[in-house]
Write an enzyme that holds these catalytic residues in place. Sequence first.
Site, PDB file in Angstrom:
ATOM      1  N   ASP A  93       0.788  -1.233   0.000  1.00  0.00           N
ATOM      2  CA  ASP A  93       0.000   0.000   0.000  1.00  0.00           C
ATOM      3  C   ASP A  93       0.819   1.282   0.000  1.00  0.00           C
ATOM      4  OD1 ASP A  93       1.108  -0.002   2.503  1.00  0.00           O
ATOM      5  OD2 ASP A  93      -0.685  -0.738   3.501  1.00  0.00           O
ATOM      6  N   HIS A 211       6.383   5.475  12.675  1.00  0.00           N
ATOM      7  CA  HIS A 211       6.624   6.299  11.488  1.00  0.00           C
ATOM      8  C   HIS A 211       5.371   6.730  10.744  1.00  0.00           C
ATOM      9  CE1 HIS A 211       6.034   2.358   9.584  1.00  0.00           C
ATOM     10  NE2 HIS A 211       5.678   3.043   8.517  1.00  0.00           N
ATOM     11  N   ARG A 213       2.415   8.537   8.988  1.00  0.00           N
ATOM     12  CA  ARG A 213       2.204   9.943   8.652  1.00  0.00           C
ATOM     13  C   ARG A 213       0.999  10.546   9.378  1.00  0.00           C
ATOM     14  NH1 ARG A 213       4.559  11.842   3.295  1.00  0.00           N
ATOM     15  NH2 ARG A 213       6.013  10.205   2.802  1.00  0.00           N
ATOM     16  N   HIS A 244      13.264   5.796  12.422  1.00  0.00           N
ATOM     17  CA  HIS A 244      13.031   5.894  10.978  1.00  0.00           C
ATOM     18  C   HIS A 244      13.744   7.134  10.424  1.00  0.00           C
ATOM     19  CE1 HIS A 244      10.755   6.211   7.209  1.00  0.00           C
ATOM     20  NE2 HIS A 244      10.219   5.031   7.446  1.00  0.00           N
TER      21      HIS A 244
END
Length: 390
Positions: A93, A211, A213, A244
């Site tokens: 994805d 990590h 968003r 990350h």
Amino acid sequence: MLTIFGTRPEAIKMIPIVQALQNCPDVVSQVCVTGQHREMLDQVLSLFDVKPDHDLQLMHKAQGLAPLTALLLLEIDQVLAQVQPDVVLVHGDTATTLGASLAAFYRKIPVGHVEAGLRTGDLSSPWPEEMNRRVVDTLSTWYFAPTEESCCNLRREGVDSARIFITGNSVVDTLLLTVDKLQRQPHLQAKMSDSFAFLRSGSRMILITGHRRESFGEKFENFCRALLVLAKRYPEVDFVYPVHLNPNVREPVYALLSRVANIHLVDPQEYLPFVYLMVRSYLIITDSGGIQEEAPALGKPVLVTRDTTERPEALAAGTARLVGTETESIVASASELLDDEAAYLKMSQAHNPYGDGHASRRIAAIVSSLPSLRGCTQVPEATVATVAGT
Ligand code: UD1
Ligand code: UDP
């Protein structure tokens, strides 16, 4: 056929499939990496000694989604024009998955989607991945669903079940091979143990990653504050956080957590040391998709710092718990597992809902048995029209 991937998790999950395809005599298989991740992708390529046929080098610092997607479309289109594959294989994805599928769709090349059918039902979480995976499933011809649940999601959306194959998740293949490698080669374990010499002997260790968003900003700061509270409350526990490389992650994490003695911030780890850390850990706190799949196989409880998950199987099995992004709830759940042995034991039963370690072989066998996909006689008429987009 052409396999396209670009980020660390895609590489970890696609490389065993690429290797299995190389053993299929009738398949001419090429690999294109987009370089959406650079260092983190290269770590995986070099560990498994994979040399891509095409490397698009598309990573830019703190890249925005629109420019990244535009570049992916333009550059992948050129590779498709050159290679003219009969089928494009994509995974999951990410922006690379979306760009590759859309570029293939525009050229009327059938797409095989590995890890198809995962859903949270909420377009804002994970963002933008829930949109990416829905669009990719709309564009795909073949679906490699890791579990019954993901297959049901596809069927509920009207996907023809003849196009869906339940294969397990290839992350388990890579994980089991790596655990086996570590177990068989004591010198590797000794090397790992030396590289993490900062871990106190016999200490309980909590492994952390983050990590997503949709959590940037306040939610990410809440998460860091929870780690601060836990590190202070449990000074005897070691907290290891491979951070990350996304600057939106590194800046708050280093600003808030770098001065705490028992919080060890380290760079993203190569896969082998990361697996060593998972095995060495007492519990894992993460918002990662892949780690939600790996930890249950290792019998490690996982606290998932998200509001939703597309991986409900580990929740149902009791090895993972959704704890959201509020400081208090993360602290309460981690404290319970550190204080209450019975609660810990209940969550730490090894369980493997995501596969048996043979997904890659299965996927390669299915791909190699598909008739030449363009003009394929097995594809129902109506579906050909949809895929062709005419
Ligand atoms: C991407 C995927 C996400 C996946 C995650 C795995 C999208 C939209 N997101 O998120 O689904 O869970 O990868 O980690 O596709 N960077 C480096 N070196 C690297 C990798 C990243 O410096 O090797 C930095 C760069 O500044 C880059 C930034 O991280 O611009 C963000 O990378 P990007 O691939 O856009 O998004 P991720 O947050 O990594
Ligand atoms: N991983 C790794 N090194 C790290 C952190 C994670 O090799 O420092 C591996 C992890 O074992 C899993 C994958 O990377 O297989 C997950 O990647 P990530 O969390 O970045 O992405 P997601 O799975 O959420 O898309």
